[in-house]
Design an enzyme around this catalytic site. Structure first.
Site, PDB file in Angstrom:
ATOM      1  CG  LEU A 153      -1.792  -1.251   1.124  1.00  0.00           C
ATOM      2  CD1 LEU A 153      -2.472  -1.315   2.516  1.00  0.00           C
ATOM      3  CD2 LEU A 153      -3.227  -1.047   0.359  1.00  0.00           C
ATOM      4  CG  HIS A 163       3.844 -10.480   9.073  1.00  0.00           C
ATOM      5  ND1 HIS A 163       3.951 -10.276   7.673  1.00  0.00           N
ATOM      6  CD2 HIS A 163       4.983 -11.089   9.361  1.00  0.00           C
ATOM      7  CE1 HIS A 163       5.112 -10.913   7.283  1.00  0.00           C
ATOM      8  NE2 HIS A 163       5.876 -11.182   8.297  1.00  0.00           N
ATOM      9  CG  ASP A 174       5.226  -7.299   6.823  1.00  0.00           C
ATOM     10  OD1 ASP A 174       4.006  -7.000   6.756  1.00  0.00           O
ATOM     11  OD2 ASP A 174       5.945  -7.945   5.976  1.00  0.00           O
TER      12      ASP A 174
END
Ligand code: GRF
Length: 205
Positions: A90, A106, A142
């Site tokens: 994104l 995740h 992440d």
């Protein structure tokens, strides 16, 4: 009542777990996929949830796709946008637009093993535990304040697929619980860290 929108790209088993959890005071307003044939869309439709496909291939660049995605999402005025196996990087425009209300799961114990192939990499490194992390999404892939983590042990005969199955089972229990806790204020953001705790803390060995 809090509104959430869930973004998927494929199987959608975490989305399914969130729907099945029937979280109190949470309305799943829509499920959106960037893949027309994402298996999860079917389950959402069968559960009476609005679905949309925003196909990234139909847009000239990431920003144009993210802008279209924002338009589709914002029609539902979500309190929280939930990434559940959404396989697109994104833009910072997108993550800024949903700052502090965009969550992701995740399949590793972040900050270890960002990116892909997390289970094989954990085994190759000789890790004794693995797990999943639910975090707020920032522009840094992440990363972002950690809401919850679930831990499983890695056995000597572990394979990437056996580990993935063990971690996924924890994901399915922890993700609905963490979303609920965040939406009802049991977990909250303070100075870029999440405060409060899940109860019970079932996923710590
Ligand atoms: C999960 O392993 C999740 O941790 C990762 O992508 C996978 C999605 O699986 N972000 P599913 O589509 O929810 O079944």
């Amino acid at each position: 009542m809090k509104n959430i929108v869930i973004l998927i790209s494929g199987r959608g088993s975490n989305m399914e777990a969130i729907i099945k959890a029937q979280l109190p005071n949470v309305r799943i307003a829509a499920v959106i996929s960037n893949q027309a044939h994402a298996a999860g869309l079917d389950f959402a439709q069968k559960n009476g949830i609005a679905t949309h496909v925003v196909d990234h291939k139909a847009y000239p660049n990431r920003l144009a796709f993210d802008e279209a995605l924002i338009q589709t999402i914002d029609a539902y005025a979500p309190d929280c946008v939930v990434l559940a196996g959404f396989m697109r990087i994104l833009t910072s425009e997108f993550t800024t637009h949903y700052q502090n209300r965009l969550v992701n799961i995740h399949p590793s114990l972040l900050p270890a093993f960002t990116g892909l192939n997390t289970h094989q990499r954990a085994i190759d490194m000789g890790c004794k535990v693995a797990g999943c992390t639910i975090h707020l999404v920032t522009a840094d892939l992440d990363h972002g304040p950690i809401l919850a983590q679930g831990v499983v042990s890695i056995t000597p005969e572990e394979t990437a697929s056996s580990l993935a199955a063990k971690v996924l089972a924890v994901e399915h229990q922890l993700y609905p619980q963490a979303i609920q806790a965040f939406l009802c204020g049991q977990l909250w953001l303070e100075n870029q860290h999440i405060k409060g705790e899940l109860s019970p803390k079932r996923f710590y060995p």
